[in-house]
Design an enzyme around this catalytic site. Structure first.
Site, PDB file in Angstrom:
ATOM      1  N   HIS A 145      81.431 -34.189  28.526  1.00 24.96           N
ATOM      2  CA  HIS A 145      81.493 -34.849  27.223  1.00 24.96           C
ATOM      3  C   HIS A 145      82.653 -34.250  26.436  1.00 24.96           C
ATOM      4  O   HIS A 145      82.615 -33.074  26.076  1.00 24.96           O
ATOM      5  CB  HIS A 145      80.185 -34.672  26.451  1.00 24.96           C
ATOM      6  CG  HIS A 145      79.099 -35.597  26.904  1.00 24.96           C
ATOM      7  ND1 HIS A 145      78.030 -35.951  26.109  1.00 24.96           N
ATOM      8  CD2 HIS A 145      78.935 -36.265  28.069  1.00 24.96           C
ATOM      9  CE1 HIS A 145      77.251 -36.797  26.776  1.00 24.96           C
ATOM     10  NE2 HIS A 145      77.773 -36.987  27.975  1.00 24.96           N
ATOM     11  N   TYR A 152      74.292 -36.416  16.492  1.00 26.69           N
ATOM     12  CA  TYR A 152      73.527 -35.550  15.593  1.00 26.69           C
ATOM     13  C   TYR A 152      73.494 -36.250  14.236  1.00 26.69           C
ATOM     14  O   TYR A 152      74.545 -36.423  13.612  1.00 26.69           O
ATOM     15  CB  TYR A 152      74.210 -34.194  15.441  1.00 26.69           C
ATOM     16  CG  TYR A 152      74.138 -33.314  16.683  1.00 26.69           C
ATOM     17  CD1 TYR A 152      73.115 -32.383  16.832  1.00 26.69           C
ATOM     18  CD2 TYR A 152      75.097 -33.403  17.692  1.00 26.69           C
ATOM     19  CE1 TYR A 152      73.044 -31.559  17.949  1.00 26.69           C
ATOM     20  CE2 TYR A 152      75.036 -32.586  18.819  1.00 26.69           C
ATOM     21  CZ  TYR A 152      74.004 -31.666  18.937  1.00 26.69           C
ATOM     22  OH  TYR A 152      73.932 -30.857  20.041  1.00 26.69           O
ATOM     23  N   PRO A 202      67.532 -25.132  18.211  1.00 23.49           N
ATOM     24  CA  PRO A 202      68.270 -25.844  19.257  1.00 23.49           C
ATOM     25  C   PRO A 202      69.439 -26.698  18.757  1.00 23.49           C
ATOM     26  O   PRO A 202      70.206 -27.218  19.571  1.00 23.49           O
ATOM     27  CB  PRO A 202      67.208 -26.735  19.914  1.00 23.49           C
ATOM     28  CG  PRO A 202      66.088 -26.815  18.937  1.00 23.49           C
ATOM     29  CD  PRO A 202      66.134 -25.578  18.113  1.00 23.49           C
ATOM     30  N   LYS A 208      72.669 -23.689  21.844  1.00 21.51           N
ATOM     31  CA  LYS A 208      73.206 -22.374  22.212  1.00 21.51           C
ATOM     32  C   LYS A 208      72.274 -21.511  23.067  1.00 21.51           C
ATOM     33  O   LYS A 208      72.735 -20.559  23.703  1.00 21.51           O
ATOM     34  CB  LYS A 208      73.554 -21.582  20.932  1.00 21.51           C
ATOM     35  CG  LYS A 208      74.766 -22.120  20.206  1.00 21.51           C
ATOM     36  CD  LYS A 208      76.040 -21.804  20.963  1.00 21.51           C
ATOM     37  CE  LYS A 208      77.161 -22.734  20.613  1.00 21.51           C
ATOM     38  NZ  LYS A 208      77.687 -23.531  21.691  1.00 21.51           N
ATOM     39  N   TYR A 218      80.856 -25.047  19.133  1.00 21.45           N
ATOM     40  CA  TYR A 218      79.970 -25.893  19.942  1.00 21.45           C
ATOM     41  C   TYR A 218      80.333 -25.790  21.426  1.00 21.45           C
ATOM     42  O   TYR A 218      79.459 -25.630  22.283  1.00 21.45           O
ATOM     43  CB  TYR A 218      80.048 -27.343  19.459  1.00 21.45           C
ATOM     44  CG  TYR A 218      78.985 -28.236  20.060  1.00 21.45           C
ATOM     45  CD1 TYR A 218      77.715 -28.318  19.490  1.00 21.45           C
ATOM     46  CD2 TYR A 218      79.234 -28.984  21.211  1.00 21.45           C
ATOM     47  CE1 TYR A 218      76.726 -29.121  20.043  1.00 21.45           C
ATOM     48  CE2 TYR A 218      78.260 -29.790  21.769  1.00 21.45           C
ATOM     49  CZ  TYR A 218      77.005 -29.855  21.181  1.00 21.45           C
ATOM     50  OH  TYR A 218      76.029 -30.652  21.737  1.00 21.45           O
TER      51      TYR A 218
HETATM   52  P1  RFL Z   1      62.984 -18.596  29.570  1.00 21.95           P
HETATM   53  O1  RFL Z   1      63.578 -19.875  30.037  1.00 21.95           O
HETATM   54  O2  RFL Z   1      61.948 -18.648  28.512  1.00 21.95           O
HETATM   55  O3  RFL Z   1      62.412 -17.850  30.854  1.00 21.95           O
HETATM   56  C1  RFL Z   1      61.588 -16.699  30.747  1.00 21.95           C
HETATM   57  C2  RFL Z   1      60.720 -16.616  31.985  1.00 21.95           C
HETATM   58  O4  RFL Z   1      59.941 -15.431  31.910  1.00 21.95           O
HETATM   59  C3  RFL Z   1      58.606 -15.749  32.302  1.00 21.95           C
HETATM   60  N1  RFL Z   1      57.715 -14.745  31.682  1.00 21.95           N
HETATM   61  C4  RFL Z   1      57.158 -13.719  32.348  1.00 21.95           C
HETATM   62  N2  RFL Z   1      57.241 -13.346  33.628  1.00 21.95           N
HETATM   63  C5  RFL Z   1      56.542 -12.233  34.004  1.00 21.95           C
HETATM   64  N3  RFL Z   1      55.759 -11.535  33.153  1.00 21.95           N
HETATM   65  C6  RFL Z   1      55.645 -11.868  31.862  1.00 21.95           C
HETATM   66  N4  RFL Z   1      54.892 -11.174  31.013  1.00 21.95           N
HETATM   67  C7  RFL Z   1      56.371 -13.014  31.404  1.00 21.95           C
HETATM   68  N5  RFL Z   1      56.489 -13.642  30.213  1.00 21.95           N
HETATM   69  C8  RFL Z   1      57.296 -14.675  30.401  1.00 21.95           C
HETATM   70  C9  RFL Z   1      58.389 -17.158  31.802  1.00 21.95           C
HETATM   71  O5  RFL Z   1      57.352 -17.820  32.510  1.00 21.95           O
HETATM   72  C10 RFL Z   1      59.751 -17.778  32.065  1.00 21.95           C
HETATM   73  O6  RFL Z   1      59.842 -18.379  33.342  1.00 21.95           O
HETATM   74  O7  RFL Z   1      64.112 -17.577  29.034  1.00 21.95           O
HETATM   75  P2  RFL Z   1      65.613 -17.373  29.552  1.00 21.95           P
HETATM   76  O8  RFL Z   1      65.674 -17.302  31.042  1.00 21.95           O
HETATM   77  O9  RFL Z   1      66.178 -16.275  28.742  1.00 21.95           O
HETATM   78  O10 RFL Z   1      66.357 -18.765  29.179  1.00 21.95           O
HETATM   79  C11 RFL Z   1      66.544 -19.163  27.827  1.00 21.95           C
HETATM   80  C12 RFL Z   1      66.507 -20.688  27.714  1.00 21.95           C
HETATM   81  O11 RFL Z   1      65.378 -21.178  28.392  1.00 21.95           O
HETATM   82  C13 RFL Z   1      66.490 -21.166  26.255  1.00 21.95           C
HETATM   83  O12 RFL Z   1      67.366 -20.394  25.473  1.00 21.95           O
HETATM   84  C14 RFL Z   1      66.897 -22.653  26.101  1.00 21.95           C
HETATM   85  O13 RFL Z   1      65.992 -23.516  26.751  1.00 21.95           O
HETATM   86  C15 RFL Z   1      66.980 -23.043  24.628  1.00 21.95           C
HETATM   87  N6  RFL Z   1      67.311 -24.454  24.419  1.00 21.95           N
HETATM   88  C16 RFL Z   1      68.612 -24.901  24.552  1.00 21.95           C
HETATM   89  N7  RFL Z   1      69.588 -24.051  24.950  1.00 21.95           N
HETATM   90  C17 RFL Z   1      70.860 -24.511  25.124  1.00 21.95           C
HETATM   91  O14 RFL Z   1      71.736 -23.712  25.493  1.00 21.95           O
HETATM   92  N8  RFL Z   1      71.197 -25.847  24.955  1.00 21.95           N
HETATM   93  C18 RFL Z   1      70.273 -26.758  24.581  1.00 21.95           C
HETATM   94  O15 RFL Z   1      70.614 -27.942  24.500  1.00 21.95           O
HETATM   95  C19 RFL Z   1      68.928 -26.296  24.328  1.00 21.95           C
HETATM   96  N9  RFL Z   1      67.971 -27.163  23.963  1.00 21.95           N
HETATM   97  C20 RFL Z   1      66.301 -25.377  24.076  1.00 21.95           C
HETATM   98  C21 RFL Z   1      66.676 -26.730  23.837  1.00 21.95           C
HETATM   99  C22 RFL Z   1      64.965 -24.989  23.964  1.00 21.95           C
HETATM  100  C23 RFL Z   1      64.009 -25.924  23.605  1.00 21.95           C
HETATM  101  N10 RFL Z   1      62.665 -25.467  23.527  1.00 21.95           N
HETATM  102  C24 RFL Z   1      61.590 -26.118  24.160  1.00 21.95           C
HETATM  103  C25 RFL Z   1      62.387 -24.201  22.951  1.00 21.95           C
HETATM  104  C26 RFL Z   1      65.734 -27.669  23.466  1.00 21.95           C
HETATM  105  C27 RFL Z   1      64.400 -27.277  23.336  1.00 21.95           C
HETATM  106  C28 RFL Z   1      63.411 -28.318  22.886  1.00 21.95           C
HETATM  107  C1  PHB Z   2      68.938 -31.772  24.827  1.00 26.31           C
HETATM  108  O1  PHB Z   2      69.512 -32.698  25.448  1.00 26.31           O
HETATM  109  O2  PHB Z   2      67.805 -31.388  25.129  1.00 26.31           O
HETATM  110  C2  PHB Z   2      69.642 -31.137  23.691  1.00 26.31           C
HETATM  111  C3  PHB Z   2      70.971 -31.434  23.459  1.00 26.31           C
HETATM  112  C4  PHB Z   2      71.636 -30.872  22.391  1.00 26.31           C
HETATM  113  C5  PHB Z   2      70.960 -29.992  21.553  1.00 26.31           C
HETATM  114  C6  PHB Z   2      69.633 -29.676  21.809  1.00 26.31           C
HETATM  115  C7  PHB Z   2      68.964 -30.247  22.876  1.00 26.31           C
HETATM  116  O3  PHB Z   2      71.615 -29.458  20.492  1.00 26.31           O
END
Ligand code: RFL
Ligand code: PHB
Length: 388
Positions: free
Chosen positions: A72, A199, A291, A295, A383
């Site tokens: 993109h 957005y 989110p 990041k 971004y």
């Molecule tokens: P995770 O993915 O939470 O993984 C942690 C893992 O640790 C396990 N765990 C344990 N294991 C053993 N013993 C324990 N006591 C434990 N406790 C937990 C868990 O089961 C899990 O498998 O952390 P990690 O690896 O640091 O990754 C971080 C990312 O997942 C997170 O920052 C992103 O998903 C955030 N996020 C976004 N990030 C972006 O860069 N771009 C995006 O567009 C974006 N959109 C989002 C998002 C997060 C969202 N939610 C649901 C919070 C959109 C959403 C809606």
């Molecule tokens: C997504 O596609 O899940 C998404 C994209 C951009 C954001 C957050 C989430 O800023």
């Protein structure tokens, strides 16, 4: 069991760190609380910074990403049902890739399997012992307690994990801001509303039109964080989304049954330092961003970059990088926390007395962004991602 490095958490941070260390000849064990299917069913991030893409390629994880991801070169911002485009390539000569976290995680599991990496799933009651000296980990599985001895423990266990809580409260300083709303997200097998993300700022609240591929769309609307998801029928969601998006997009967009629907809270959170003796924190275990700036996953990847380099240097006899890990990682983290807070503040409705004033300030800033190359460049740089 013994391993040089024991990694807690088999999400993107833990798997990527394990993979890069393995390529450098270091051995790791990953302990994950959930099953693999559970980890792979979580719908999360969708946007990869160019630095994340480069790092994944360099780690040999680029083949499917390059085939199936969507570059993109810009994004749309909207206010009062009217949008305009911010052209990343024109402004800074770099772009993002739309490729879901679910896919990144699946690629990581495939790579760990191919390399014979050890990932232990369904590991319960993980506990860290003696992180001040010679650490070991205990966990429960299949009715017995197991022990892993190691040189280093890395907490990649997300916001609710055990690692951060192992650091004594007089050492760890946490800074937190909780936002007074959440994001209601829907995934649907429909064509994306637009070829790039939108957005949207709106008097009824923020909306985001995103996607995974040509037939899979991801949408979010700002909603009260304590709204029960069941209160939102698909029709109610689509009606509210259409009210907030630019009029031309709302008129033509395809809708259909949701295949996932959930509400996520929004917070900014940083725990410092990211290293305590033989324990290091990575990704969501140390910091959370709302989110809006996309990041979270990208910060997890930059932490992995700094820590993998530091551990490789440590085993080669140089402790400079591991001693500097926390400061180095946090310098980049705080800038992403700032950008995510700014973008969240610009795009959402905040309850309170000054609501109308705040809305006017947002609309003036979005108008300024539309007409100022300098303002758009600042947005694009952050971004698409600040340098490592
Ligand atoms: P995770 O993915 O939470 O993984 C942690 C893992 O640790 C396990 N765990 C344990 N294991 C053993 N013993 C324990 N006591 C434990 N406790 C937990 C868990 O089961 C899990 O498998 O952390 P990690 O690896 O640091 O990754 C971080 C990312 O997942 C997170 O920052 C992103 O998903 C955030 N996020 C976004 N990030 C972006 O860069 N771009 C995006 O567009 C974006 N959109 C989002 C998002 C997060 C969202 N939610 C649901 C919070 C959109 C959403 C809606
Ligand atoms: C997504 O596609 O899940 C998404 C994209 C951009 C954001 C957050 C989430 O800023």
């Amino acid at each position: 069991m013994r391993s040089q490095i024991c990694i807690i958490g088999g999400g993107p941070s833990g798997l990527l760190l394990s993979h890069i260390l393995h390529q450098a000849g270091l051995d790791t064990i990953v302990l994950e609380r959930q099953s693999r299917d559970h980890v792979l069913s979580r719908i999360r991030a969708g946007v990869l910074e160019d630095g994340t893409v480069a790092l994944l390629r360099q780690a040999g994880l680029g083949a499917r990403m390059d085939r199936e991801g969507f570059a993109h070169s810009g994004t749309y911002l909207a206010a009062r049902n009217r949008g305009f485009r911010v052209d990343f390539i024109d402004l800074i000569g770099r772009e993002v890739l739309v490729y879901g976290q679910t896919e990144v995680t699946a690629d990581l599991y495939a790579a760990r399997d191919a390399a014979g990496g050890i990932v232990i799933h369904n590991a319960a009651d993980v506990a860290i012992h003696d992180a001040r000296g010679t650490p070991y980990i205990t966990y429960a599985k299949d009715g017995s307690t197991h022990r892993v001895d190691c040189d280093w423990v890395v907490g990649c266990d997300g916001f609710h994990g055990v690692s951060r809580r192992t650091i004594p409260p007089d050492v760890l300083r946490s800074v937190e801001k909780v936002y007074p709303f959440g994001w209601l997200g829907v995934l649907s097998r429909t064509a994306p509303a637009n070829h790039e993300l939108i957005y949207a700022n709106h008097e009824r609240g923020f909306a985001l039109a995103s996607m995974r591929n040509d037939r899979l769309s991801r949408y979010y609307i700002q909603a009260p964080v304590d709204d029960p998801v069941e209160r939102w029928s698909d029709d109610a969601f689509w009606d509210e989304l259409r009210r907030r998006l630019p009029a031309d997009v709302a008129e033509t967009m395809e809708t259909g049954p949701s295949i996932e629907k959930s509400i996520a809270p929004l917070r900014s959170f940083v725990a410092e330092p990211m290293r305590w003796n033989r324990l290091c924190l990575v990704g969501d275990a140390a910091h959370i961003v709302p989110p809006t700036g996309a990041k979270g996953l990208n910060l997890a990847v930059s932490d992995v970059h700094y820590l993998s380099q530091a551990l490789i240097a440590h085993y080669a006899g140089d402790d400079g990088p591991i001693d500097g890990y926390s400061d180095r990682a946090l310098a980049r983290v705080w800038k992403a926390v700032r950008f995510s807070w700014w973008f969240t503040s610009l795009m959402h409705r905040f309850p309170g007395d000054s609501a109308l004033f705040d809305q006017k300030m947002q609309e003036a800033e979005i108008d300024y962004l539309e007409h100022s190359r300098a303002a758009q460049t600042a947005l694009a740089e952050n971004y698409v991602g600040l340098p490592y």
